[in-house]
Design an enzyme around this catalytic site. Structure first.
Site, PDB file in Angstrom:
ATOM      1  N   GLY A 182       0.818  -1.205   0.000  1.00 29.17           N
ATOM      2  CA  GLY A 182       0.000   0.000   0.000  1.00 29.17           C
ATOM      3  C   GLY A 182       0.852   1.254   0.000  1.00 29.17           C
ATOM      4  N   GLY A 223      -0.306   4.438   0.042  1.00 33.36           N
ATOM      5  CA  GLY A 223      -1.122   5.600   0.396  1.00 33.36           C
ATOM      6  C   GLY A 223      -0.372   6.458   1.407  1.00 33.36           C
ATOM      7  CG  PHE A 224      -2.224   9.938   3.268  1.00 36.88           C
ATOM      8  CD1 PHE A 224      -1.660  11.208   3.234  1.00 36.88           C
ATOM      9  CD2 PHE A 224      -3.424   9.734   2.604  1.00 36.88           C
ATOM     10  CE1 PHE A 224      -2.276  12.241   2.561  1.00 36.88           C
ATOM     11  CE2 PHE A 224      -4.051  10.767   1.922  1.00 36.88           C
ATOM     12  CZ  PHE A 224      -3.480  12.017   1.903  1.00 36.88           C
ATOM     13  CB  VAL A 236      -1.035  -7.879  -1.847  1.00 35.31           C
ATOM     14  CG1 VAL A 236      -0.924  -8.988  -0.812  1.00 35.31           C
ATOM     15  CG2 VAL A 236       0.333  -7.306  -2.182  1.00 35.31           C
ATOM     16  CD  GLU A 260     -14.517  18.004   2.650  1.00 36.18           C
ATOM     17  OE1 GLU A 260     -14.001  17.092   1.984  1.00 36.18           O
ATOM     18  OE2 GLU A 260     -13.868  18.766   3.389  1.00 36.18           O
ATOM     19  CG  ASP A 302      -8.087   4.683   6.232  1.00 30.72           C
ATOM     20  OD1 ASP A 302      -7.756   5.441   7.144  1.00 30.72           O
ATOM     21  OD2 ASP A 302      -8.830   5.024   5.284  1.00 30.72           O
ATOM     22  CB  ALA A 349      -4.921  12.148   5.420  1.00 28.89           C
TER      23      ALA A 349
HETATM   24  C1  LIG Z   1     -13.443  10.811  -0.187  1.00 30.59           C
HETATM   25  C2  LIG Z   1     -12.542  10.853   1.023  1.00 30.59           C
HETATM   26  C3  LIG Z   1     -12.280  12.068   1.638  1.00 30.59           C
HETATM   27  C4  LIG Z   1     -11.409  12.123   2.743  1.00 30.59           C
HETATM   28  N1  LIG Z   1     -11.156  13.337   3.327  1.00 30.59           N
HETATM   29  C5  LIG Z   1     -10.270  13.399   4.328  1.00 30.59           C
HETATM   30  C6  LIG Z   1      -9.909  14.660   4.906  1.00 30.59           C
HETATM   31  O1  LIG Z   1     -10.436  15.712   4.504  1.00 30.59           O
HETATM   32  N2  LIG Z   1      -8.981  14.671   5.896  1.00 30.59           N
HETATM   33  C7  LIG Z   1      -8.395  13.524   6.350  1.00 30.59           C
HETATM   34  O2  LIG Z   1      -7.539  13.586   7.226  1.00 30.59           O
HETATM   35  N3  LIG Z   1      -8.723  12.333   5.833  1.00 30.59           N
HETATM   36  C8  LIG Z   1      -9.642  12.236   4.843  1.00 30.59           C
HETATM   37  N4  LIG Z   1      -9.968  11.028   4.308  1.00 30.59           N
HETATM   38  C9  LIG Z   1      -9.366   9.819   4.884  1.00 30.59           C
HETATM   39  C10 LIG Z   1      -7.972   9.585   4.352  1.00 30.59           C
HETATM   40  O3  LIG Z   1      -7.944   9.738   2.950  1.00 30.59           O
HETATM   41  C11 LIG Z   1      -7.532   8.195   4.758  1.00 30.59           C
HETATM   42  O4  LIG Z   1      -7.593   8.109   6.163  1.00 30.59           O
HETATM   43  C12 LIG Z   1      -6.119   7.900   4.285  1.00 30.59           C
HETATM   44  O5  LIG Z   1      -6.080   7.895   2.875  1.00 30.59           O
HETATM   45  C13 LIG Z   1      -5.644   6.552   4.826  1.00 30.59           C
HETATM   46  O6  LIG Z   1      -4.348   6.331   4.361  1.00 30.59           O
HETATM   47  P1  LIG Z   1      -3.835   4.851   4.157  1.00 30.59           P
HETATM   48  O7  LIG Z   1      -2.452   4.959   3.667  1.00 30.59           O
HETATM   49  O8  LIG Z   1      -4.120   4.044   5.362  1.00 30.59           O
HETATM   50  O9  LIG Z   1      -4.768   4.247   3.016  1.00 30.59           O
HETATM   51  P2  LIG Z   1      -4.906   4.743   1.511  1.00 30.59           P
HETATM   52  O10 LIG Z   1      -4.551   6.158   1.361  1.00 30.59           O
HETATM   53  O11 LIG Z   1      -6.259   4.302   1.104  1.00 30.59           O
HETATM   54  O12 LIG Z   1      -3.805   3.874   0.765  1.00 30.59           O
HETATM   55  C14 LIG Z   1      -3.924   2.491   0.649  1.00 30.59           C
HETATM   56  C15 LIG Z   1      -3.148   2.063  -0.577  1.00 30.59           C
HETATM   57  O13 LIG Z   1      -3.162   0.653  -0.614  1.00 30.59           O
HETATM   58  C16 LIG Z   1      -3.363   0.221  -1.951  1.00 30.59           C
HETATM   59  N5  LIG Z   1      -3.954  -1.112  -1.891  1.00 30.59           N
HETATM   60  C17 LIG Z   1      -5.153  -1.462  -1.372  1.00 30.59           C
HETATM   61  N6  LIG Z   1      -5.318  -2.793  -1.458  1.00 30.59           N
HETATM   62  C18 LIG Z   1      -4.203  -3.276  -2.032  1.00 30.59           C
HETATM   63  C19 LIG Z   1      -3.780  -4.578  -2.396  1.00 30.59           C
HETATM   64  N7  LIG Z   1      -4.543  -5.647  -2.151  1.00 30.59           N
HETATM   65  N8  LIG Z   1      -2.584  -4.723  -2.991  1.00 30.59           N
HETATM   66  C20 LIG Z   1      -1.803  -3.648  -3.252  1.00 30.59           C
HETATM   67  N9  LIG Z   1      -2.154  -2.382  -2.923  1.00 30.59           N
HETATM   68  C21 LIG Z   1      -3.338  -2.209  -2.320  1.00 30.59           C
HETATM   69  C22 LIG Z   1      -4.280   1.286  -2.543  1.00 30.59           C
HETATM   70  O14 LIG Z   1      -4.144   1.331  -3.952  1.00 30.59           O
HETATM   71  C23 LIG Z   1      -3.742   2.547  -1.880  1.00 30.59           C
HETATM   72  O15 LIG Z   1      -2.763   3.170  -2.646  1.00 30.59           O
HETATM   73  C24 LIG Z   1     -10.825  10.938   3.215  1.00 30.59           C
HETATM   74  C25 LIG Z   1     -11.109   9.724   2.604  1.00 30.59           C
HETATM   75  C26 LIG Z   1     -11.962   9.679   1.511  1.00 30.59           C
HETATM   76  C27 LIG Z   1     -12.241   8.372   0.835  1.00 30.59           C
END
Ligand SMILES: Cc1cc2nc3c(=O)[nH]c(=O)nc-3n(C[C@H](O)[C@H](O)[C@H](O)COP(=O)(O)OP(=O)(O)OC[C@H]3O[C@@H](n4cnc5c(N)ncnc54)[C@H](O)[C@@H]3O)c2cc1C
Length: 455
Positions: A16, A18-19, A86, A177, A312, A328
Site C-alpha cells: 500500500g 497511500g499516506f 496483493v 463536502e 486505515d 490522512a
Molecule cells: C473521499 C474521502 C475524503 C477524505 N477526506 C479526508 C480529509 O479531509 N482529511 C483527512 O484527514 N482524511 C480524509 N480522508 C481519509 C484519508 O484519505 C484516509 O484516512 C487515508 O487515505 C488513509 O491512508 P492509508 O495509507 O491508510 O490508506 P490509503 O490512502 O487508502 O492507501 C492504501 C493504498 O493501498 C493500496 N492497496 C489497497 N489494497 C491493495 C492490495 N490488495 N494490494 C496492493 N495495494 C493495495 C491502494 O491502492 C492505496 O494506494 C478521506 C477519505 C476519503 C475516501
C-alpha cells in the site's frame, strides 16, 4: 516467480502506497540507508483522497491529486516500487503474493492497504451507487454527472425521471463536502449563467441535491455548533438534508429511504461507510471493528513478529483507548512512527508506543464556508477563515510542489467565480441509461419536489 533478497541490508515489504505506506517508506529510507524497501501497490500512483470530490465535481483534474509513486520515491535508491494487487499474505513468513503470482518476502512486513466502501448489505448499493474512494471512482462519477446533464439537455422530460436528482448517502465529511461542492456548482451555473451558455435551455433550477444520513447530524464527528453551521450552509445552498433516515434499497433508476420516500435518480453517491480493504480477508487473522487489524500500541500485529499494520488498515488506539478515526493525518503519522520502530527493531532497541499528534479536523462546505476544529482542544473556526485554513492545509498536504501550485490556481479561479465549462465526457458508456424502464418514477415525480412517498 519468487523475489529473493539481494541487498546487504534488511528487506522491508510494504503493501500500500497511500499516506501510511508512502510515509513509512520515505522515513525508513531516510533513517537507514542500508534497508531495502519494496513498496507494492495495485496502482502506480498515490491518490489524495480528501480531494476526490473536487475531481468528481471537475474543480480539480486527476493529475492534481494523483502522484506517480516511482517519481515520488525517485530520490530513494533503495526503495523499489512494484505494481501489483496483493491477494494473499502469510504473516508468519512475511510473504505476500500478487494476483499475477509474484511473491515478495521481507524481514519486516508492513500492511497499509487502506479502506474500501462498506455498503452494509444495502440491496442494490454495490450495483447502482457511485462510491467515492478512488481516483477511478471520482472520474466515473464526474462522467456520470456530465452524462446526466447531457441527457436532460437532450430531453427535458428526463428531468421528471430523476436525471437531475443527485442523492448523496452519508453526511460525514466526504458526503458533506460533496453536497456542498454540488450545490456551489449548480448555484454558480444558475447565477452566472455559465452553463446556460453551454446548455442553452437546460432548466438547472430543477436540479436537486439530497444528503441522506442515518444519524441525526451533519458532520457527526464535529461539535454541535459546527454541525448546525454546516446544515445551515447546505440548506441555504439548496441541499435537501434527510437525517435519521437510512437508504433501504437502491435501484438503477431510484433510491428508497427508510421513511418510504422514493427518489427517482440515476446518480446515487455512496459516502456511507468504510471497511478495511479486501486484502484483510486473506490474512487468516481475527479482525476487529470495520475488518481492520487491532494493532498493539507500537503498531505491530499481535502475535506476529516483524509485522506492522497502519493507517486505515488498522484500529489504532488513541489516548482514551478508543480507535483513532480513519484520517490522512493518522495514516501519515503512523507510517512515520512505524519506520522509527523498525529502525529501533534493527538497532535492538525497544519499540515505542504510537503517540498521535491531533492537529484537529476540518471540512469544506463550499465557497467561503468551512468548519475547522483546530488542535486537541478543538478550537472552533467557521466561515471564511476556516475556508482559508482548509485551502492552506490541503494544499500543504499535496505530495508535489507542482500539484500545490496548480491546486491553488484552480481554487483561485473557482473562488473568483470561474466555472469549468470545458469538462469533456470521455466515458460515453455513462450515457447508456434505459430511461424507458422507469415508468413508475416518472409518474410519481413532481417537477421540483420529485421525492415522493411510495405506495
Ligand atoms: C473521499 C474521502 C475524503 C477524505 N477526506 C479526508 C480529509 O479531509 N482529511 C483527512 O484527514 N482524511 C480524509 N480522508 C481519509 C484519508 O484519505 C484516509 O484516512 C487515508 O487515505 C488513509 O491512508 P492509508 O495509507 O491508510 O490508506 P490509503 O490512502 O487508502 O492507501 C492504501 C493504498 O493501498 C493500496 N492497496 C489497497 N489494497 C491493495 C492490495 N490488495 N494490494 C496492493 N495495494 C493495495 C491502494 O491502492 C492505496 O494506494 C478521506 C477519505 C476519503 C475516501
Amino acid at each position: 516467480m519468487t523475489e529473493s533478497q539481494t541487498g546487504s541490508g534488511k528487506h522491508v515489504v510494504i503493501v500500500g502506497g497511500g499516506f501510511a505506506g508512502l510515509h513509512c517508506a520515505r522515513k525508513l529510507a531516510a533513517a537507514d540507508p542500508d534497508v531495502r524497501i519494496t513498496l507494492i501497490d495495485k496502482n502506480n500512483y498515490q491518490q489524495f483522497q480528501p480531494l476526490l470530490y473536487q475531481v468528481a465535481t471537475a474543480l480539480l483534474s486527476p493529475s492534481n491529486i494523483a502522484f506517480n509513486l516511482r517519481s515520488v520515491l525517485m530520490n530513494h535508491p533503495r526503495v523499489d516500487v512494484k505494481l501489483g494487487e496483493v491477494v494473499s499474505v502469510d504473516l508468519s513468513t512475511h510473504t505476500v503474493r500478487t494476483s499475477h503470482g509474484h511473491q515478495y518476502q521481507g524481514d519486516f512486513l508492513v500492511l497499509a492497504a487502506g479502506s474500501q466502501p462498506n455498503f452494509f448489505g444495502t440491496p442494490g448499493a454495490v450495483e447502482h451507487t457511485y462510491p467515492l474512494y478512488s481516483l477511478h471512482d471520482a472520474e466515473l462519477l464526474r462522467s456520470r454527472i456530465l452524462a446526466m446533464l447531457e441527457s436532460a439537455d437532450a430531453n427535458h422530460a428526463l428531468i421528471d425521471k430523476g436525471a437531475l436528482n443527485f442523492v448523496i448517502v452519508g453526511a460525514g465529511p466526504t458526503g458533506t463536502e460533496m453536497a456542498g461542492a454540488f450545490a456551489d456548482i449548480l448555484d454558480s451555473w444558475k447565477e452566472r449563467k455559465a452553463v446556460h451558455k453551454a446548455y442553452k435551455d437546460l432548466p438547472l433550477d430543477r436540479a436537486q441535491v439530497f444528503l441522506v444520513d442515518a444519524g441525526h447530524a451533519v458532520l457527526g464527528a464535529f461539535s454541535e455548533a459546527a454541525q448546525r453551521y454546516a446544515a445551515r450552509m447546505l440548506t441555504q445552498r439548496g441541499v435537501q438534508i434527510r437525517l435519521g433516515t437510512t437508504v433501504t434499497e437502491v435501484g438503477s433508476e431510484h433510491v428508497t429511504l427508510s421513511d418510504g420516500t422514493r427518489i427517482p435518480t440515476h446518480t446515487v453517491i455512496w459516502a456511507g461507510g468504510l471497511q478495511a480493504s479486501s486484502m484483510s480477508k486473506s490474512l487468516g487473522f481475527k479482525l476487529g471493528h470495520g475488518g481492520r487489524i487491532d494493532v498493539q500500541p507500537d503498531l505491530t500485529v499481535p502475535g506476529q513478529t516483524g509485522v506492522y499494520a497502519l493507517g486505515d488498515f488498522a484500529n489504532i488506539a488513541g489516548k482514551d483507548g478508543r480507535p483513532l478515526p480513519q484520517l490522512a493525518s493518522v495514516a501519515e503519522q503512523s507510517g512515520k512512527w512505524c519506520a522509527q520502530n523498525i529502525v529501533r527493531d534493527l538497532g535492538g532497541k525497544p519499540r515505542k508506543a504510537f503517540e498521535y499528534l491531533d492537529k484537529g479536523i476540518m471540512a469544506m462546505i463550499g465557497r467561503n464556508a468551512a468548519v475547522a476544529e483546530v488542535g486537541e482542544r478543538r478550537h472552533e473556526l467557521e466561515g471564511a477563515i476556516a475556508f482559508a485554513a482548509w485551502l492552506g492545509v490541503h494544499a500543504a498536504l499535496l505530495t508535489s510542489t507542482i500539484a500545490k501550485v496548480e491546486a491553488f490556481i484552480e481554487w483561485a479561479w473557482w473562488y473568483f467565480g470561474g466555472t469549468r465549462d470545458d469538462v469533456v465526457l470521455d466515458r460515453t458508456e455513462e450515457l447508456k441509461v434505459d430511461w424507458n424502464q422507469d415508468t413508475e418514477a416518472m409518474a410519481s415525480a413532481a417537477p421540483s419536489q420529485s421525492a415522493g412517498k411510495a405506495g
